[in-house]
Design an enzyme around this catalytic site. Sequence first.
Site, PDB file in Angstrom:
ATOM      1  N   ASP A  45       0.861  -1.174   0.000  1.00  0.00           N
ATOM      2  CA  ASP A  45       0.000   0.000   0.000  1.00  0.00           C
ATOM      3  C   ASP A  45       0.905   1.234   0.000  1.00  0.00           C
ATOM      4  OD1 ASP A  45      -2.835   1.017   0.364  1.00  0.00           O
ATOM      5  OD2 ASP A  45      -1.774   2.066   1.983  1.00  0.00           O
ATOM      6  N   GLU A  75      -2.178  -1.317  -5.449  1.00  0.00           N
ATOM      7  CA  GLU A  75      -3.514  -0.784  -5.710  1.00  0.00           C
ATOM      8  C   GLU A  75      -3.490   0.050  -6.975  1.00  0.00           C
ATOM      9  OE1 GLU A  75      -3.537   2.172  -2.269  1.00  0.00           O
ATOM     10  OE2 GLU A  75      -1.542   1.400  -2.727  1.00  0.00           O
ATOM     11  N   ASP A 122      -2.636   1.482   6.581  1.00  0.00           N
ATOM     12  CA  ASP A 122      -1.857   1.042   5.419  1.00  0.00           C
ATOM     13  C   ASP A 122      -1.556  -0.455   5.446  1.00  0.00           C
ATOM     14  OD1 ASP A 122      -1.839   3.686   4.597  1.00  0.00           O
ATOM     15  OD2 ASP A 122       0.058   4.119   5.614  1.00  0.00           O
TER      16      ASP A 122
END
Length: 399
Positions: A201, A285, A367
Site C-alpha cells: 500500500d 492498488e 496502510d
Amino acid sequence: MFIQRALKVRIYPTSNQRTFLNKTLGCCRLIYNLMLDDRIIMYNFLKDDPELLHAFRYKTEKEYKAEYDFLKEVDAFALQQSRRNLESAYKNFFDSVTGNRKGEKVGYPRFKAKKEHHDSYRTGMSIKADLDKQTIKLPKIHDLVKFKHRFNIKSWYRYAALKNITISRSASGKYYASLLYEGEQDYTGYSQSQEKIVGCDMSLARCYVDSTGYSPGYGREYRKIEQKLALLQRWLSRKTKGSRNWEKLRVRIARLQERAAHIRRELQEQESFRLIKEYDVIVIEDLSIKGMSRGLRLGKSVMDVGWGTFVGMLKYKALWHDKTVLVADKWYPSSKMCHVCGWIKEDLMLRDREWVCPECETEHDRDENAARNLRAYGKRVLLQRQELTPMDMGALAAL
Ligand SMILES: [Zn+2]
C-alpha cells in the site's frame, strides 16, 4: 497452452570449464565462417545456373569434423546450431530482399570476427539444470557448472521442461547462461501456493507499507527537507513575485526539491529491488483512484511523491527478472475492508490512520490492513487461475 520463458543467469565456470567454453565458442564461430565461405564460393561458381546452385548440397558438420579433427572435441549440438543460425541468416536475407520479411532490411550474412563484443552458442542435448543447487550440466563437461541467481526463481520453472541453453560471453569476459523452459501457461494449483506474494500500500510518509507490516520510511534528512520546504514556500508566497528576494528563495526551494527527489529515487530503487528479489508476485492498488482522492486534500505534493516512478521501477524490474506486478481492481476496497473478518467500514475517513473493526474488534493500521487485503486479492487471483497476463505476456515478448 504451452509457453516458453527464458531464465538468464550468470555462470561461474572453473578455469578448465572456461577453456572448454571458449573452445566451443571458437569452434562454433569457425564452422559458421567455413560454411559461409563455401556458400560464397559456390555462389560465384554457379551464379549463372540458379537451378544447379539451388540443388547443391553443402557439407554438413560431420564432413567438416573429418577435415578439422578438433571440432570433434566440442559440443556437437552447438555446431549443428551454428549451421541452423547460418541457414536462418540466409533465409532472413532472402526474405528481406523478396519482401517476405517485414521491417528493417536484413543484410547478407557476415563472417563472425574473432574479437566480437559478444559471443554465444546454443546447446540442447543432455543438459540439466538444478535450480536449488544452482548448477547446470552441459554436454562434454564432466563437472557441473555453477551459476548464481540472486533472485527467488519462480516456481513456474520447476514444473516446466528445459529445452535448450544458450551460453554467452560478454565483452568484459563474463559468462551467462540463458535457460529456455517450456511449460503450461496456467499455473497448477500447487505451484501457485509456492509463489511468494506480497501486497503493498503506497504511503505518503513511509513510501509504502507491505503486508508483513514493513515500511521503509524516507529517513530523517528527508523529513527535515519537507519541513523546511513547507516553511520556505510560505515565505515565498509573501514575497513580491519576480523581486530579487523572491528569486533567491525560488532557487533555494528548487535545490531542496531536487535533493528530496534524489533521496526518494534512491530509496525507490533500493526498495523495488528488494521486493522483486524476495517475492514472485507484488500486488499494488490502482493509483489513479488514490491519487485523486488524496489529491483533493494534498494538492500538488501528491504529484511529488513519485508513486508512478516507483510502480514503473517495479514493473521494469519484474519484466527483467520474470516476476509479476499485479494491479488490483480500481473498486477493490483495500483500505475500507477488515482483513480479518471482511467487514467493510464505509465511513472510514482519509484522516483515519488507525481504526478498530466494529465486527471483530481488530485494531488496524490503515496502510498495513490495506496491504494485507492486496495480498489476499493477489492470492485469490492466482487461485482462480485468472490470467496474470499483462506482465507475463510482456516478459514473453522481451525474450
Ligand atoms: Zn473485522
